[in-house]
Design a protein around this motif. Structure first.
Motif, mmCIF file in Angstrom:
data_model
loop_
_atom_site.group_PDB
_atom_site.id
_atom_site.type_symbol
_atom_site.label_atom_id
_atom_site.label_comp_id
_atom_site.label_asym_id
_atom_site.label_seq_id
_atom_site.Cartn_x
_atom_site.Cartn_y
_atom_site.Cartn_z
ATOM 1 N N GLY A 1 -1.494 -2.515 -13.401
ATOM 2 C CA GLY A 1 -1.932 -1.488 -14.337
ATOM 3 C C GLY A 1 -2.935 -0.536 -13.708
ATOM 4 O O GLY A 1 -2.851 0.683 -13.891
ATOM 5 N N ASP A 2 -3.878 -1.077 -12.954
ATOM 6 C CA ASP A 2 -4.853 -0.223 -12.261
ATOM 7 C C ASP A 2 -4.159 0.641 -11.212
ATOM 8 O O ASP A 2 -4.535 1.798 -10.998
ATOM 9 C CB ASP A 2 -5.926 -1.090 -11.597
ATOM 10 N N PRO B 1 -2.076 9.883 -13.090
ATOM 11 C CA PRO B 1 -1.533 10.012 -14.453
ATOM 12 C C PRO B 1 -0.021 10.213 -14.478
ATOM 13 O O PRO B 1 0.624 9.863 -15.474
ATOM 14 C CB PRO B 1 -2.262 11.238 -15.007
ATOM 15 N N LYS B 2 0.552 10.750 -13.405
ATOM 16 C CA LYS B 2 1.996 10.979 -13.376
ATOM 17 C C LYS B 2 2.789 9.685 -13.324
ATOM 18 O O LYS B 2 3.986 9.679 -13.592
ATOM 19 C CB LYS B 2 2.353 11.845 -12.162
ATOM 20 N N GLN B 3 2.127 8.567 -12.952
ATOM 21 C CA GLN B 3 2.829 7.298 -12.831
ATOM 22 C C GLN B 3 3.005 6.592 -14.168
ATOM 23 O O GLN B 3 3.675 5.558 -14.223
ATOM 24 C CB GLN B 3 2.077 6.387 -11.854
ATOM 25 N N VAL B 4 2.425 7.102 -15.223
ATOM 26 C CA VAL B 4 2.604 6.556 -16.573
ATOM 27 C C VAL B 4 3.327 7.616 -17.390
ATOM 28 O O VAL B 4 2.764 8.671 -17.683
ATOM 29 C CB VAL B 4 1.263 6.181 -17.214
ATOM 30 N N VAL B 5 4.596 7.359 -17.732
ATOM 31 C CA VAL B 5 5.433 8.362 -18.391
ATOM 32 C C VAL B 5 5.966 7.797 -19.701
ATOM 33 O O VAL B 5 5.862 6.603 -19.981
ATOM 34 C CB VAL B 5 6.604 8.778 -17.476
ATOM 35 N N LYS C 1 0.802 -1.216 0.000
ATOM 36 C CA LYS C 1 0.000 0.000 0.000
ATOM 37 C C LYS C 1 0.839 1.272 0.000
ATOM 38 O O LYS C 1 0.325 2.357 -0.288
ATOM 39 C CB LYS C 1 -0.926 0.005 1.230
ATOM 40 N N GLU C 2 2.110 1.175 0.332
ATOM 41 C CA GLU C 2 2.959 2.361 0.454
ATOM 42 C C GLU C 2 3.726 2.670 -0.827
ATOM 43 O O GLU C 2 3.935 3.833 -1.160
ATOM 44 C CB GLU C 2 3.950 2.180 1.609
ATOM 45 N N ILE C 3 4.173 1.637 -1.535
ATOM 46 C CA ILE C 3 4.990 1.818 -2.732
ATOM 47 C C ILE C 3 4.123 1.689 -3.975
ATOM 48 O O ILE C 3 3.423 0.693 -4.166
ATOM 49 C CB ILE C 3 6.143 0.786 -2.777
ATOM 50 N N GLY C 4 4.154 2.717 -4.827
ATOM 51 C CA GLY C 4 3.420 2.685 -6.077
ATOM 52 C C GLY C 4 4.268 2.095 -7.195
ATOM 53 O O GLY C 4 5.385 1.615 -6.973
ATOM 54 N N ILE D 1 1.654 -4.493 -19.187
ATOM 55 C CA ILE D 1 0.962 -4.286 -17.914
ATOM 56 C C ILE D 1 -0.265 -3.394 -18.097
ATOM 57 O O ILE D 1 -1.351 -3.678 -17.572
ATOM 58 C CB ILE D 1 1.927 -3.685 -16.876
ATOM 59 N N LEU D 2 -0.110 -2.313 -18.851
ATOM 60 C CA LEU D 2 -1.228 -1.393 -19.046
ATOM 61 C C LEU D 2 -2.346 -2.005 -19.883
ATOM 62 O O LEU D 2 -3.503 -1.602 -19.770
ATOM 63 C CB LEU D 2 -0.735 -0.107 -19.700
ATOM 64 N N GLY D 3 -2.005 -2.977 -20.723
ATOM 65 C CA GLY D 3 -3.020 -3.596 -21.568
ATOM 66 C C GLY D 3 -3.578 -4.892 -21.021
ATOM 67 O O GLY D 3 -4.417 -5.515 -21.675
ATOM 68 N N ALA D 4 -3.126 -5.319 -19.825
ATOM 69 C CA ALA D 4 -3.584 -6.595 -19.269
ATOM 70 C C ALA D 4 -5.040 -6.504 -18.828
ATOM 71 O O ALA D 4 -5.501 -5.469 -18.344
ATOM 72 C CB ALA D 4 -2.697 -7.002 -18.087
#
Length: 494
Positions: free
Chosen positions: A321-322, A328-332, A293-296, A309-312
């Motif tokens: 992916g969720d 949005p900042k986590q997808v670069v 829960k702490e690490i994204g 991962i994003l398309g799974a």
């Protein structure tokens, strides 16, 4: 026959020597004949930032600096095949719009004078349709996670750590039950309607006898007194029982025995938990990352792993992916932005082991300590990375032959290992050294935060209770004065 055989032997040696001489003399000529020679023609390649293999730094007025493995490879090929290399910076506007990789693809496809990209990419069906791949890979590697090294667990509630919540619940229930039974026993002893005892012997101090006098036979007063009694036993302060009745002493005696086991079990674990730092559970797999829960997680939408991962649609990839889509900042799509997010110590990143070990070593060089950790290989297929050229380009075979020669010679791996710099952060990868670092340390103020928190809460509650009592006494005093005035007929309350 002897001289004849001797002459034949001499002739064979002479002919063999001439044959060897001819081979050595003609070998360079034959190799040059089979080696492609482009006669110094100019070839343009797009340069991008792809650490640790390729470092791309923009300068003022459109200038830029490139260094790394891909530059070494293309320079070697230019000398070997006799062509001139011109590097073109990846378009910054396209990077902001599409990401680094897609920006480079766009330039390769749309700009006619671009021959290739000095970088290796994973093989995907979409990329194969748009561009040509070299037949030989330039790098192969497994995948792992780069994650922040787990820190120490918070000591704020360290005093609750030795027991599980269920144990604390049963201790509380037992405490309330013991206090209740003691209060009922005392109420029975002091109530002449139910007890034939007219003289109850009290073994506490004489000044405490007033606490148990017949005039104060409310159970609430007994509860408060015995609550202090049982808490004194739990905290090793000790206390004497109030009555010499066998029923009371049996109850108090068994409470002492049970409390002895609880207190000794608790104190032994508390001492070890305060003197030996307790680390948070490490992240070693995709499942660990998904449940943490702490690490994204941060992903690149233009990398093969990020795309998967994003398309799974199910499984741990879907969960990750969720998790990435929450912000949005986590997808670069930019390596610079990726590094900045990883440096915060709040995110993990799944990628090839070479990148992860390089990032750990880089941060150790900056901070002087091991802030990050590269996990063991993930149970996913290895990645193979090829160079890209324009669709239908005749230069693809040239690059393929050069990549084969460099890979078989071991030069590619040598250049890569030099770029990673593992030797500069050896302690971050030495598991024996990490295990030996876990040792007892003096108790710090941080370790005793929970004790001072309890004192602070107690002080605050005491002050609050004091203010309530003060307000209550003032209210009662005013009420009494009002009743006295009413009794004297000074005030008509109608």
């Amino acid at each position: 026959m002897g001289p004849l055989r001797f002459n034949q032997t001499i002739n064979c040696l002479i002919m063999s020597s001439l044959a060897i001489f001819v081979v050595f003399r003609t070998a360079p000529v034959n190799s040059l004949a089979t080696r492609a020679n482009f006669g110094g023609v100019e070839m343009k390649f797009v340069a991008i930032h792809n650490p640790p293999f390729d470092i791309f730094i923009r300068g003022p007025n459109g200038t830029f600096t490139v260094r790394g493995v891909a530059l070494n490879i293309i320079n070697w090929m230019s000398r070997y095949y006799n062509f001139k290399v011109t590097l073109v910076a990846v378009n910054e506007t396209l990077v902001e719009k599409f990401g680094t990789n897609e920006a480079a693809y766009h330039q390769l496809i749309e700009e006619k004078d671009i021959d290739g990209i000095i970088c290796a990419f994973g093989l995907t069906l979409d990329r194969m349709k748009r561009m040509d791949y070299t037949s030989s890979f330039s790098w192969v590697d497994g995948f792992s996670l780069v994650v922040p090294r787990p820190g120490e667990e918070s000591r704020l509630f360290a005093f609750t750590g030795p027991f599980q919540p269920t144990v604390w619940l049963f201790i509380l229930i037992s405490l309330m039950f013991i206090v209740g039974v003691m209060a009922v026993f005392t109420w029975f002893y002091k109530n002449p309607s139910f007890s034939n005892y007219k003289d109850i012997s009290i073994t506490n101090r004489k000044e405490d006898n007033t606490m148990m006098n017949p005039g104060r036979n409310r159970i609430s007063s007994y509860v408060s007194s015995y609550l202090i009694y049982v808490v004194n036993i739990l905290t090793n302060q000790g206390c004497r029982e109030a009555f010499d009745r066998h029923s009371f002493r049996i109850l108090a005696g068994f409470w002492l025995l049970g409390a002895m086991v609880l207190v000794n079990s608790y104190s032994g674990i508390v001492i070890s938990s305060l003197t030996v730092p307790k680390m948070k559970p490490p992240i070693e797999s995709l499942e660990d990352l998904a449940s943490n829960k702490e690490i994204g997680i941060v992903l690149r939408h233009d990398m093969t792993m990020g795309i998967q991962i994003l398309g799974a649609a199910s499984g741990v990839y879907k969960v990750l992916g969720d998790k990435a889509r929450l912000d949005p900042k986590q997808v670069v799509g930019d390596a610079f932005k990726l590094n900045k997010m990883l440096e915060t110590g709040k995110y993990a990143y799944p990628f090839i082991q070479t990148f992860n070990t390089w990032f750990v070593a880089l941060q150790y060089k900056k901070d002087g300590r091991c802030r990050f950790h590269a996990t063991k290989p993930l149970p996913v297929p290895h990645g193979y990375y090829f160079w890209l050229t324009k669709k239908g380009s005749s230069n693809t075979k040239l690059l393929s032959d050069g990549l084969i020669k460099l890979w078989e010679s071991g030069i590619t791996r040598f250049w890569t290992n030099s770029a990673i710099g593992l030797a500069k952060a050896a302690e971050c990868f030495d598991s024996k050294r990490q295990k030996s670092s876990a040792r007892q340390v003096p108790i710090r103020l941080y370790d005793l935060t929970s004790a001072f928190l309890i004192l602070g809460i107690g002080l605050g509650l005491a002050i609050l209770c004091f203010l309530i009592e003060l307000i209550k006494s003032k209210f009662q005093q005013g009420r009494r004065q009002l009743m006295q005035l009413k009794g004297r007929g000074c005030i008509d309350l109608k």
